[in-house]
Design a protein around this motif. Structure first.
Motif, PDB file in Angstrom:
ATOM      1  N   HIS A 117       0.883  -1.166   0.000  1.00  0.00           N
ATOM      2  CA  HIS A 117       0.000   0.000   0.000  1.00  0.00           C
ATOM      3  C   HIS A 117       0.922   1.217   0.000  1.00  0.00           C
ATOM      4  O   HIS A 117       1.854   1.295   0.799  1.00  0.00           O
ATOM      5  CB  HIS A 117      -0.865   0.019   1.263  1.00  0.00           C
ATOM      6  N   VAL A 118       0.678   2.141  -0.896  1.00  0.00           N
ATOM      7  CA  VAL A 118       1.531   3.322  -1.031  1.00  0.00           C
ATOM      8  C   VAL A 118       0.697   4.569  -0.765  1.00  0.00           C
ATOM      9  O   VAL A 118      -0.402   4.722  -1.302  1.00  0.00           O
ATOM     10  CB  VAL A 118       2.162   3.395  -2.443  1.00  0.00           C
ATOM     11  N   ILE A 119       1.237   5.447   0.071  1.00  0.00           N
ATOM     12  CA  ILE A 119       0.570   6.707   0.391  1.00  0.00           C
ATOM     13  C   ILE A 119       1.533   7.828   0.046  1.00  0.00           C
ATOM     14  O   ILE A 119       2.678   7.830   0.499  1.00  0.00           O
ATOM     15  CB  ILE A 119       0.190   6.768   1.881  1.00  0.00           C
ATOM     16  N   LEU A 120       1.072   8.763  -0.745  1.00  0.00           N
ATOM     17  CA  LEU A 120       1.869   9.924  -1.137  1.00  0.00           C
ATOM     18  C   LEU A 120       1.226  11.153  -0.519  1.00  0.00           C
ATOM     19  O   LEU A 120       0.077  11.481  -0.814  1.00  0.00           O
ATOM     20  CB  LEU A 120       1.909  10.054  -2.658  1.00  0.00           C
ATOM     21  N   ALA A 121       1.969  11.800   0.398  1.00  0.00           N
ATOM     22  CA  ALA A 121       1.421  12.971   1.081  1.00  0.00           C
ATOM     23  C   ALA A 121       2.559  13.888   1.502  1.00  0.00           C
ATOM     24  O   ALA A 121       3.611  13.423   1.944  1.00  0.00           O
ATOM     25  CB  ALA A 121       0.629  12.555   2.308  1.00  0.00           C
TER      26      ALA A 121
ATOM     27  N   ALA B 161      -3.837   2.294   7.231  1.00  0.00           N
ATOM     28  CA  ALA B 161      -4.801   3.081   8.017  1.00  0.00           C
ATOM     29  C   ALA B 161      -4.098   3.803   9.161  1.00  0.00           C
ATOM     30  O   ALA B 161      -4.420   4.957   9.469  1.00  0.00           O
ATOM     31  CB  ALA B 161      -5.903   2.182   8.554  1.00  0.00           C
ATOM     32  N   GLU B 162      -3.140   3.147   9.792  1.00  0.00           N
ATOM     33  CA  GLU B 162      -2.379   3.770  10.876  1.00  0.00           C
ATOM     34  C   GLU B 162      -1.560   4.960  10.357  1.00  0.00           C
ATOM     35  O   GLU B 162      -1.506   6.013  10.997  1.00  0.00           O
ATOM     36  CB  GLU B 162      -1.460   2.737  11.531  1.00  0.00           C
ATOM     37  N   ILE B 163      -0.959   4.794   9.194  1.00  0.00           N
ATOM     38  CA  ILE B 163      -0.203   5.904   8.588  1.00  0.00           C
ATOM     39  C   ILE B 163      -1.128   7.072   8.305  1.00  0.00           C
ATOM     40  O   ILE B 163      -0.792   8.229   8.562  1.00  0.00           O
ATOM     41  CB  ILE B 163       0.508   5.437   7.305  1.00  0.00           C
ATOM     42  N   LEU B 164      -2.321   6.790   7.794  1.00  0.00           N
ATOM     43  CA  LEU B 164      -3.287   7.850   7.489  1.00  0.00           C
ATOM     44  C   LEU B 164      -3.730   8.585   8.748  1.00  0.00           C
ATOM     45  O   LEU B 164      -3.878   9.805   8.740  1.00  0.00           O
ATOM     46  CB  LEU B 164      -4.493   7.278   6.755  1.00  0.00           C
ATOM     47  N   ARG B 165      -3.912   7.850   9.845  1.00  0.00           N
ATOM     48  CA  ARG B 165      -4.281   8.502  11.111  1.00  0.00           C
ATOM     49  C   ARG B 165      -3.175   9.443  11.580  1.00  0.00           C
ATOM     50  O   ARG B 165      -3.441  10.563  12.032  1.00  0.00           O
ATOM     51  CB  ARG B 165      -4.577   7.459  12.183  1.00  0.00           C
ATOM     52  N   LYS B 166      -1.934   9.003  11.461  1.00  0.00           N
ATOM     53  CA  LYS B 166      -0.814   9.846  11.876  1.00  0.00           C
ATOM     54  C   LYS B 166      -0.682  11.072  10.970  1.00  0.00           C
ATOM     55  O   LYS B 166      -0.411  12.178  11.441  1.00  0.00           O
ATOM     56  CB  LYS B 166       0.484   9.048  11.867  1.00  0.00           C
ATOM     57  N   LEU B 167      -0.874  10.869   9.660  1.00  0.00           N
ATOM     58  CA  LEU B 167      -0.795  11.996   8.729  1.00  0.00           C
ATOM     59  C   LEU B 167      -1.896  13.013   8.987  1.00  0.00           C
ATOM     60  O   LEU B 167      -1.687  14.213   8.820  1.00  0.00           O
ATOM     61  CB  LEU B 167      -0.875  11.500   7.284  1.00  0.00           C
ATOM     62  N   GLU B 168      -3.061  12.535   9.379  1.00  0.00           N
ATOM     63  CA  GLU B 168      -4.179  13.432   9.668  1.00  0.00           C
ATOM     64  C   GLU B 168      -3.839  14.370  10.831  1.00  0.00           C
ATOM     65  O   GLU B 168      -4.232  15.524  10.845  1.00  0.00           O
ATOM     66  CB  GLU B 168      -5.417  12.612   9.999  1.00  0.00           C
TER      67      GLU B 168
END
Length: 67
Positions: A22-26, A40-47
């Motif tokens: 899974h790749v997240i670019l932010a 999902a954990e990465i997305l929570r931290k990025l939020e």
């Protein structure tokens, strides 16, 4: 001073090291996770750290080939 090049999802799709992840670019950075829960954990931290950034998310299957 070197100019930073903007990373796009198309650049990530061409890299074989991201296959099966899974790749997240932010915020100009690439984050990877092996599972959906990890993503999902990465997305929570990025939020929390970058609330105004909208991340791009993709899963690249292992068998994905670029032409």
């Amino acid at each position: 001073m070197k100019a930073k090049t903007k990373i796009s999802m198309m650049d990530i799709f061409k890299e074989p090291r991201y296959r099966g992840k899974h790749v997240i670019l932010a915020a100009g950075k690439i984050y990877t996770a092996k599972t959906g829960d990890g993503a999902a954990e990465i997305l929570r931290k990025l939020e929390k750290t970058h609330p105004n950034v909208i991340p791009e998310i993709a899963y690249l299957p292992k068998g994905y080939l670029t032409v």
